[in-house]
Write a protein that holds these residues in place. Structure first.
Motif, mmCIF file in Angstrom:
data_model
loop_
_atom_site.group_PDB
_atom_site.id
_atom_site.type_symbol
_atom_site.label_atom_id
_atom_site.label_comp_id
_atom_site.label_asym_id
_atom_site.label_seq_id
_atom_site.Cartn_x
_atom_site.Cartn_y
_atom_site.Cartn_z
ATOM 1 N N ASP A 45 0.929 -1.202 -0.044
ATOM 2 C CA ASP A 45 -0.093 -0.222 0.114
ATOM 3 C C ASP A 45 0.869 1.430 -0.163
ATOM 4 O O ASP A 45 1.788 1.136 0.829
ATOM 5 N N ASP A 46 0.503 2.231 -0.895
ATOM 6 C CA ASP A 46 1.076 3.647 -0.939
ATOM 7 C C ASP A 46 1.076 4.362 0.685
ATOM 8 O O ASP A 46 2.171 4.838 1.317
ATOM 9 N N VAL A 47 -0.137 4.209 1.169
ATOM 10 C CA VAL A 47 -0.486 4.745 2.294
ATOM 11 C C VAL A 47 -0.756 3.690 3.234
ATOM 12 O O VAL A 47 -2.039 2.977 2.909
ATOM 13 N N SER A 48 -0.195 3.192 4.305
ATOM 14 C CA SER A 48 -0.411 1.914 4.889
ATOM 15 C C SER A 48 -1.017 2.268 6.301
ATOM 16 O O SER A 48 -0.650 3.032 7.225
ATOM 17 N N THR A 49 -1.939 1.393 6.635
ATOM 18 C CA THR A 49 -2.473 1.440 8.186
ATOM 19 C C THR A 49 -2.488 -0.058 8.541
ATOM 20 O O THR A 49 -3.081 -0.983 7.709
ATOM 21 N N PHE A 50 -2.149 -0.468 9.740
ATOM 22 C CA PHE A 50 -2.095 -1.607 10.164
ATOM 23 C C PHE A 50 -2.483 -1.585 11.810
ATOM 24 O O PHE A 50 -2.098 -0.816 12.484
ATOM 25 N N THR A 51 -3.415 -2.461 12.402
ATOM 26 C CA THR A 51 -3.760 -2.405 13.761
ATOM 27 C C THR A 51 -3.569 -3.883 14.061
ATOM 28 O O THR A 51 -4.258 -4.852 13.752
ATOM 29 N N GLY A 52 -2.667 -4.071 14.982
ATOM 30 C CA GLY A 52 -2.272 -5.527 15.875
ATOM 31 C C GLY A 52 -1.986 -5.448 17.114
ATOM 32 O O GLY A 52 -2.114 -4.353 17.857
ATOM 33 N N GLU A 53 -1.781 -6.555 17.681
ATOM 34 C CA GLU A 53 -1.368 -6.689 19.070
ATOM 35 C C GLU A 53 0.049 -6.148 19.178
ATOM 36 O O GLU A 53 0.388 -5.648 20.535
ATOM 37 N N PHE A 54 0.921 -6.529 18.302
ATOM 38 C CA PHE A 54 2.502 -6.194 18.753
ATOM 39 C C PHE A 54 2.888 -5.152 17.731
ATOM 40 O O PHE A 54 3.859 -4.440 18.089
ATOM 41 N N VAL A 55 2.067 -4.681 16.664
ATOM 42 C CA VAL A 55 2.466 -3.572 15.776
ATOM 43 C C VAL A 55 1.400 -2.907 15.455
ATOM 44 O O VAL A 55 0.291 -3.611 14.966
ATOM 45 N N SER A 56 1.288 -1.480 15.257
ATOM 46 C CA SER A 56 0.367 -0.800 14.734
ATOM 47 C C SER A 56 0.871 0.575 13.987
ATOM 48 O O SER A 56 1.797 1.207 14.592
ATOM 49 N N PHE A 57 0.349 1.044 13.065
ATOM 50 C CA PHE A 57 0.554 2.264 12.350
ATOM 51 C C PHE A 57 -0.564 2.683 11.621
ATOM 52 O O PHE A 57 -1.225 1.749 11.158
ATOM 53 N N ASP A 58 -0.516 4.175 11.344
ATOM 54 C CA ASP A 58 -1.705 4.749 10.844
ATOM 55 C C ASP A 58 -1.409 5.711 9.872
ATOM 56 O O ASP A 58 -0.534 6.679 10.095
ATOM 57 N N ARG A 59 -1.877 5.233 8.381
ATOM 58 C CA ARG A 59 -1.575 6.383 7.461
ATOM 59 C C ARG A 59 -0.216 6.627 7.212
ATOM 60 O O ARG A 59 0.351 7.920 7.062
ATOM 61 N N VAL A 60 0.691 5.750 7.086
ATOM 62 C CA VAL A 60 2.213 5.834 7.126
ATOM 63 C C VAL A 60 2.554 5.466 5.639
ATOM 64 O O VAL A 60 2.083 4.787 4.913
ATOM 65 N N ARG A 61 3.680 6.409 5.199
ATOM 66 C CA ARG A 61 4.170 5.982 3.802
ATOM 67 C C ARG A 61 5.660 5.333 4.233
ATOM 68 O O ARG A 61 6.482 5.926 4.848
ATOM 69 N N VAL A 62 6.179 4.117 3.709
ATOM 70 C CA VAL A 62 7.065 3.753 3.778
ATOM 71 C C VAL A 62 7.695 3.212 2.639
ATOM 72 O O VAL A 62 7.358 2.385 1.632
ATOM 73 N N ASN A 63 8.710 4.051 1.932
ATOM 74 C CA ASN A 63 9.358 3.802 0.527
ATOM 75 C C ASN A 63 10.852 3.454 0.760
ATOM 76 O O ASN A 63 11.418 3.914 1.778
ATOM 77 N N PRO A 64 11.345 2.792 -0.079
ATOM 78 C CA PRO A 64 10.860 2.356 -1.581
ATOM 79 C C PRO A 64 9.980 1.032 -1.086
ATOM 80 O O PRO A 64 10.301 0.378 -0.351
ATOM 81 N N LYS A 65 9.243 0.772 -2.284
ATOM 82 C CA LYS A 65 8.253 -0.334 -2.257
ATOM 83 C C LYS A 65 9.427 -1.411 -3.020
ATOM 84 O O LYS A 65 10.156 -1.182 -3.807
ATOM 85 N N PRO A 66 9.031 -2.940 -2.898
ATOM 86 C CA PRO A 66 9.675 -3.811 -3.642
ATOM 87 C C PRO A 66 9.528 -3.779 -5.118
ATOM 88 O O PRO A 66 8.286 -2.880 -5.404
ATOM 89 N N VAL A 67 10.182 -4.042 -5.979
ATOM 90 C CA VAL A 67 10.156 -3.916 -7.303
ATOM 91 C C VAL A 67 8.610 -4.439 -7.886
ATOM 92 O O VAL A 67 7.814 -3.797 -8.752
ATOM 93 N N ARG A 68 8.160 -5.548 -7.264
ATOM 94 C CA ARG A 68 6.990 -6.152 -7.635
ATOM 95 C C ARG A 68 5.922 -5.884 -6.581
ATOM 96 O O ARG A 68 4.892 -6.687 -6.514
ATOM 97 N N ARG A 69 6.380 -4.942 -5.558
ATOM 98 C CA ARG A 69 5.314 -4.888 -4.386
ATOM 99 C C ARG A 69 4.987 -5.960 -3.806
ATOM 100 O O ARG A 69 4.065 -6.274 -3.049
ATOM 101 N N TRP A 70 6.020 -7.023 -3.687
ATOM 102 C CA TRP A 70 5.927 -8.237 -2.894
ATOM 103 C C TRP A 70 7.288 -8.912 -2.804
ATOM 104 O O TRP A 70 8.030 -8.892 -3.896
ATOM 105 N N ILE A 71 7.461 -9.330 -1.687
ATOM 106 C CA ILE A 71 8.842 -9.967 -1.603
ATOM 107 C C ILE A 71 8.387 -11.427 -0.974
ATOM 108 O O ILE A 71 7.687 -11.443 0.066
ATOM 109 N N PRO A 72 8.844 -12.720 -1.438
ATOM 110 C CA PRO A 72 8.230 -13.977 -0.823
ATOM 111 C C PRO A 72 8.801 -13.936 0.396
ATOM 112 O O PRO A 72 10.023 -13.928 0.530
ATOM 113 N N VAL A 73 8.022 -14.490 1.275
ATOM 114 C CA VAL A 73 8.405 -14.866 2.739
ATOM 115 C C VAL A 73 8.583 -16.306 2.758
ATOM 116 O O VAL A 73 7.669 -17.142 2.958
ATOM 117 N N ILE A 74 9.783 -16.916 3.031
ATOM 118 C CA ILE A 74 10.104 -18.256 3.297
ATOM 119 C C ILE A 74 10.066 -18.485 4.623
ATOM 120 O O ILE A 74 10.853 -18.045 5.629
#
Length: 273
Positions: free
Chosen positions: A139-168
């Motif tokens: 997301d360009d502007v990101s919001t997430f609410t959880g038990e261990f991490v929360s943030f509201d309407r933040v921008r974190v750049n750069p984005k991955p080239v495909r906006r996705w990194i596989p998590v193994i």
């Protein structure tokens, strides 16, 4: 030495450069190491553990095509917002080539204590961190609410080239395989005894994928063995393994390291179909 190994590995046709992590080691741990029967880690406490994302950035600068992977980064020990940014930065700097973020939940209570991170519920923390990082990558502007991490309407750049990194997801237990089936992009089975243990673990993973409605074929499966040989390659391919990871330390001398990589490549090329 890292640049010499990386360039030689790419030239010799290896698929991926993997690097693991420990932030802290102690001389006399009370925690049980889960990847050996005696519960003790063979790597000495005073060994060098380079930061995996920095080391892979250095390797990426010396190469053009070879894949990159952490095997594994201990995610619950890290701030997920910073980790998302560092991983995306590596992805961008390496030109969007195949970079996989291999993660683990950790096993050393002493390491967590030194970092001021609770050891309890680290698996749940890991799952939430991954969800938060995927939000930041997407997301360009990101919001997430959880038990261990929360943030509201933040921008974190750069984005991955495909906006996705596989998590193994690393780990050999049923709990680890359940994480793979439920939300991972692949599995890294570490220090398994032989092909029979790999086949048993892959069978469990296939069953868990069916239970949650996922296609096993969508996962990337990588394993390392206690003792590897070229003869393993065909058998592992038949089991459904995509990549055999060779866990070994090269010589420190760059010229000797290049020769070491070339020798490994010649040795294992004969085992491929």
């Amino acid at each position: 030495m890292i640049d010499a190994v990386a360039a030689a590995a790419e030239r010799s046709g290896f698929a991926t450069l993997w690097i693991g992590e420990h932030v802290v080691m102690v001389d006399e741990p009370s925690s049980t190491y889960p990847y050996d029967a005696d519960g003790r880690m063979a790597v000495p406490a005073d060994a060098d553990w380079l930061d995996p994302l920095i080391a892979l950035s250095f390797a990426a600068a010396a190469t053009n095509r070879i894949g990159l992977a952490t095997g594994v980064l201990l995610l619950p020990e890290h701030n997920p917002v910073i980790t998302a940014k560092r991983a995306a930065s590596l992805d961008c700097l390496s030109g969007g080539r195949r970079f996989s973020l291999g993660i683990g939940v950790g096993w050393s209570r002493e390491e967590f204590d030194a970092l001021g991170v609770p050891f309890a519920r680290r698996a749940r923390r890991t799952e939430e961190y991954v969800a938060a990082m995927r939000t930041l990558w997407r997301d360009d502007v990101s919001t997430f609410t959880g038990e261990f991490v929360s943030f509201d309407r933040v921008r974190v750049n750069p984005k991955p080239v495909r906006r996705w990194i596989p998590v193994i997801c690393g780990g050999n237990s049923d709990d680890a395989l359940r994480r793979v089936a439920e939300w991972g992009d692949g599995w890294y089975g570490f220090n398994l005894a032989d092909e029979e243990e790999v086949a048993e673990r892959v069978s469990v993973l296939r069953r868990m994928c069916r239970e949650v409605g996922r296609d096993f074929g969508d996962l990337r499966v990588s394993v390392s063995l206690k003792e590897s040989s070229p003869a393993n390659l065909v058998k592992l391919d038949d089991i459904g393994v995509d990549e055999l990871v060779l866990v070994a330390g090269p010589p420190y001398d760059p010229i000797a390291a290049e020769l070491w990589v070339d020798q490994l490549a010649r040795q294992y090329a004969g085992g491929c179909r």
